[in-house]
Design an enzyme around this catalytic site. Structure first.
Site, PDB file in Angstrom:
ATOM      1  N   LEU A  67       0.865  -1.182   0.000  1.00  0.00           N
ATOM      2  CA  LEU A  67       0.000   0.000   0.000  1.00  0.00           C
ATOM      3  C   LEU A  67       0.903   1.235   0.000  1.00  0.00           C
ATOM      4  CD1 LEU A  67      -2.785  -0.833   2.622  1.00  0.00           C
ATOM      5  CD2 LEU A  67      -3.108  -0.491   0.178  1.00  0.00           C
ATOM      6  N   ASP A  68       0.553   2.238  -0.791  1.00  0.00           N
ATOM      7  CA  ASP A  68       1.318   3.484  -0.820  1.00  0.00           C
ATOM      8  C   ASP A  68       1.271   4.171   0.543  1.00  0.00           C
ATOM      9  OD1 ASP A  68       1.835   3.117  -3.518  1.00  0.00           O
ATOM     10  OD2 ASP A  68       0.122   4.315  -4.161  1.00  0.00           O
TER      11      ASP A  68
END
Length: 337
Positions: A67-68
């Protein structure tokens, strides 16, 4: 973040000398299973992993799907034996809640980048619904330059930061559904909230940018949250802050057994003799129907041995736990009872 823990107090210094600081040395231990983390805003997936690994004092850990830093939500953290089955959730379908800021394109397709283009927002809710539906079903996506996808051993975002554009092949993904949760088209900063159910490998930033182009105004993600991966949902997750406030025993109790990753598998249970042979890598024969994904357990005491597949009545090992992993997992589960 291995150094993120509390530091020890200063040691006594000799007369006239300086006080030296000693960092806490973490006593690692075997931990087996999966912890469902609600990844916080601002941390990379690896930073979140290292923080949780430190809190659990775990020897070995990995996560299932990046996930960013600007994304939050469901991030399964696998420990010990569970890391052997992490691919199951890397390949799992996902669901996201996201907010599109309309009328603005950015260099990264999200709020982290610079605004590179602005256009008026001039469409109706009906036109929005029609545009969104164009992107359901099988679609092709070109991965964004600001992604963790690698080329010659380097992540694409490293090339992007250096101003280098790399040619990327389109990927085939499936968007199962896009639901419009709310639309604020007349606001000073027009936005639309969406919920997206999709296959693995889908780039929601790219999807948001493509929807913006279809609407003629451009768009970027101003918020992104993963709300489901496989059978794991956000309601099952624990935050870093909650973990920090827990005792060691409470943290360990948050770790589900490794078989939680194999919830959709066919279950095969073996007696003691066959369990020992299977655990050594030998195929077993039995009256089992063909199955691509099997979770194999010992009968007594009941313990996960590994994964397998069945073909022609033959149980064929895929991933096996080691005898120490089986024993340690059992001990850990007994502690959590």
């Amino acid at each position: 973040m291995e150094s993120a823990g509390p530091s020890q107090g200063a040691t006594a210094a000799p007369k006239g000398g300086k006080v030296s600081q000693q960092k806490a040395k973490v006593q690692r231990r075997p931990v087996h299973g999966v912890l469902l983390l609600d990844k916080p805003l601002g941390l990379s997936s690896n930073q979140a992993l290292q923080k949780v690994k430190w809190l659990l004092r775990a020897e070995k850990a990995g996560h299932t799907g990046t996930l960013d830093p600007l994304a939050t939500g469901v991030l399964p953290i696998c420990f010990g034996a569970a890391t052997k089955f992490s691919q199951v959730h890397l390949d799992a379908d996902k669901a996201y809640a996201t907010t599109l800021r309309l009328g603005q394109k950015t260099s990264t397709a999200d709020a982290e980048g610079e605004v590179i283009e602005e256009r008026p927002v001039q469409f109706t809710v009906e036109q929005l619904e029609e545009a969104v539906q164009r992107f359901t079903g099988p679609i092709s996506q070109v991965p964004p330059m600001h992604s963790a996808l690698k080329k010659d051993g380097k992540a694409l975002y490293e090339y992007a930061r250096a101003g280098i554009e790399i040619e990327r092949e389109a990927r085939h993904v499936t968007i199962y559904s896009i639901q419009i949760v709310a639309a604020r088209l007349d606001a000073e900063c027009p936005e639309v909230d969406l919920e997206v159910a999709c296959s693995k490998g889908t780039y929601i930033r790219t999807l948001g940018e493509d929807i913006g182009e279809a609407l003629g105004c451009g768009a970027h993600l101003s918020a992104l949250r993963r709300i489901r991966t496989g059978g794991f949902g956000q309601a099952q997750c624990v935050t870093v802050a909650a973990l920090e406030a827990m005792s060691d025993a409470e943290r360990l109790a948050c770790v589900q057994p490794p078989e939680a990753l194999l919830a959709g598998h066919t279950v095969v249970t073996l007696d003691a003799d066959n369990a020992a042979r299977f655990l050594s890598g030998m195929r077993r024969r039995g009256a089992w129907g063909d199955a691509d994904a099997v979770a194999v357990f010992a009968e007594q005491p009941r313990a996960l041995l590994g994964s397998a597949h069945v073909k022609g009545g033959e149980l064929i090992p895929t991933r096996l736990l080691s005898p120490p992993e089986v024993s340690e997992s059992l001990q850990q589960q007994l502690m959590n009872v």
